[in-house]
Enzyme design. Structure first.
Site, PDB file in Angstrom:
ATOM      1  CE  LYS A  44      -2.211  -1.723   3.593  1.00 37.64           C
ATOM      2  NZ  LYS A  44      -3.149  -2.031   4.686  1.00 37.64           N
ATOM      3  CG  ASP A  72      -6.457  -4.679   7.959  1.00 38.83           C
ATOM      4  OD1 ASP A  72      -5.932  -5.759   7.658  1.00 38.83           O
ATOM      5  OD2 ASP A  72      -6.621  -3.756   7.131  1.00 38.83           O
TER       6      ASP A  72
HETATM    7  C1  GLC Z   1      -2.612  -5.114   2.373  1.00 36.66           C
HETATM    8  C2  GLC Z   1      -1.813  -5.736   3.521  1.00 36.66           C
HETATM    9  C3  GLC Z   1      -2.693  -6.628   4.378  1.00 36.66           C
HETATM   10  C4  GLC Z   1      -3.930  -5.869   4.816  1.00 36.66           C
HETATM   11  C5  GLC Z   1      -4.657  -5.306   3.606  1.00 36.66           C
HETATM   12  C6  GLC Z   1      -5.900  -4.501   3.977  1.00 36.66           C
HETATM   13  O1  GLC Z   1      -2.983  -6.108   1.487  1.00 36.66           O
HETATM   14  O2  GLC Z   1      -0.720  -6.464   3.004  1.00 36.66           O
HETATM   15  O3  GLC Z   1      -1.982  -7.103   5.502  1.00 36.66           O
HETATM   16  O4  GLC Z   1      -4.773  -6.724   5.544  1.00 36.66           O
HETATM   17  O5  GLC Z   1      -3.787  -4.466   2.866  1.00 36.66           O
HETATM   18  O6  GLC Z   1      -5.590  -3.402   4.767  1.00 36.66           O
END
Ligand code: GLC
Length: 446
Positions: A160, A196
């Site tokens: 991200k 999360d």
């Molecule tokens: C990205 C992260 C993951 C997280 C997701 C949603 O894919 O690698 O760990 O759960 O974003 O925030």
């Protein structure tokens, strides 16, 4: 050499329509490949799905106590203070949101954690007495982490758009602990480290015992689910209360997908080429960019705005996913909201045909995303329960699911196409801002 059949606007749009349509057969293939990648990941074999054991079992709903939580996963982070009252009930949490800037996201890791510790200190200052007590903290950290315990784990790689130095390969709880200690907060004990998706699932699972899947469809995308320890060959730790464990799939990295030239171009220009292939097709960080690349193709062929270039469609990252939401939500006769949006973006002249084309491309990109999400979701649920013999609640959160027009409806349609009547066994429930609260619940389970 001329490309036969793609020279007029109509033909070119037809080509885009065909390319972006995920057929039922393709969705079924995704489910099949997803299952095989899940199995490989659980066995510790090479797979695009990391299938990370989280050391967390399902909450019972009886957990009680006072906790603080830190929720870090994007450009905002939140600090929460909350009380679990048992019987699946929470008192309304005290929450504060803080913004990270470029210096924290792509500077030194120490600065990132230092800033977070300072903000936690400011958050607690309101309640002086608390600074002397031992405080239990649930840490939601929404990046791929190989967990080494309930409250420890190493960052496998940033996603991200994050790139803070000196964090990959390190235990993120140790980094947080040392920043807390430096700020005089040695009394805070990190009781749990959670993704999360896991927090979201635990938050809803606290009150709904049918909840066995957690999904995030926001800036990034991912899911977790409750798996039997007996089918996790790579797990050699102790047993759990129910013989199950929540697995963080890290599904954003799934890569058995039919990619288009646009996807490949986006990936190449990204911060993490070759990784997070599914995420780059379905999450909020990337959807706008996919649409922009397609629309830019129309412009450079002279098939949109008479070929007139403008930064919003011409420059990487300028066309945001929230603009797509705004455009797709416009049902006015003349597409007047699209006119307004284009004017704000410096494009004064557009024909009705131009605007219809923009809206259609946005719909195609987001519909593919919703159908790919449906396929991934169906794969996870049928991994747990192939015959769909019971009800499954999917706890979901994230801006794309919550805010993008038609997204949840398109997921539902995709599930019905894949699973027929049995799709009714899947209940999708919003767990708004559940990730932080869930971390506190897991801390109590721990
Ligand atoms: C990205 C992260 C993951 C997280 C997701 C949603 O894919 O690698 O760990 O759960 O974003 O925030």
């Amino acid at each position: 050499m001329a490309i036969i059949g793609r020279n007029t606007k109509k033909e070119y749009l037809q080509h885009i329509e065909n390319s972006f349509t995920l057929t039922i057969a393709e969705m079924k293939n995704i489910v099949k490949d997803f299952h095989s990648e899940m199995r490989r990941g659980l066995a510790g074999l090479k797979s695009s799905l990391a299938m990370i054991p989280t050391y967390v079992d399902k909450p019972t709903g009886d957990e009680k106590g006072e906790y603080i939580a830190l929720d870090l996963g994007g450009t905002n982070f939140r600090v929460l203070e909350l009380k679990l009252k048992g019987k699946g009930k929470l008192s309304p949490p005290r929450v504060r949101k803080y913004v990270l800037d470029k210096r924290h996201i792509s500077g030194k890791g120490e600065e990132l954690f230092g800033y977070i510790a300072q903000r936690i200190k400011a958050f607690l200052r309101g309640e002086k007495a608390r600074q002397d007590d031992v405080l239990k903290l649930g840490f939601t950290f929404s990046f791929p982490v190989e967990q080494t315990g309930i409250a420890s784990g190493e960052l496998l790689g940033w996603t991200k758009g994050f790139s803070a130095r000196g964090v990959v390969g390190k235990d993120v709880v140790m980094l947080l602990n040392s920043a807390l200690a430096k700020n005089g907060l040695g009394n805070i004990k990190v009781a749990v480290l959670a993704n999360d998706t896991v927090g979201t699932m635990a938050c809803l699972g606290y009150e709904d015992q049918d909840c066995d899947v957690g999904v995030i469809l926001g800036t990034g995308t991912n899911a977790c689910y409750l798996e039997k320890l007996s089918v996790i060959p790579k797990w050699n730790g102790p047993n759990t209360r129910t013989g199950h464990m929540i697995i963080n799939i890290e599904w954003g990295n799934f890569n058995k997908l039919r990619r288009l030239d646009y996807d490949i171009a986006l990936d190449k220009a990204s911060e993490n080429p070759g990784r997070q292939i599914l995420e780059k097709m379905i999450s909020g960080m990337y959807l706008g960019e996919v649409a922009r690349i397609v629309l830019n193709g129309f412009i450079s062929k002279g098939l949109l705005f008479d070929g007139l270039r403008s930064p919003i469609f011409n420059k990487r990252g300028h066309f945001k996913t929230e603009y797509m939401s705004r455009i797709e939500a416009d049902c006015s006769k003349n597409l007047s909201e699209v006119i307004r949006f284009l004017k704000e973006s410096g494009i004064r002249n557009s024909t009705f045909e131009d605007r219809c084309l923009i809206k259609r491309v946005c719909e195609l990109v987001s519909n593919r995303a919703a159908r790919a999400s449906a396929a991934a979701m169906a794969a996870v649920i049928t991994k747990i329960d192939p015959a769909l013999s019971k009800t499954h609640t999917v706890a979901i959160d994230g801006s794309v699911y919550e805010k993008h027009p038609g997204f949840s409806k398109n997921i539902r349609t995709g599930l019905e196409e894949l699973l027929d009547k049995k799709a009714s066994k899947i209940k999708i429930s919003m767990a708004k801002d559940g990730s932080g609260k869930g971390a506190a619940i897991i801390a109590a389970v721990a």
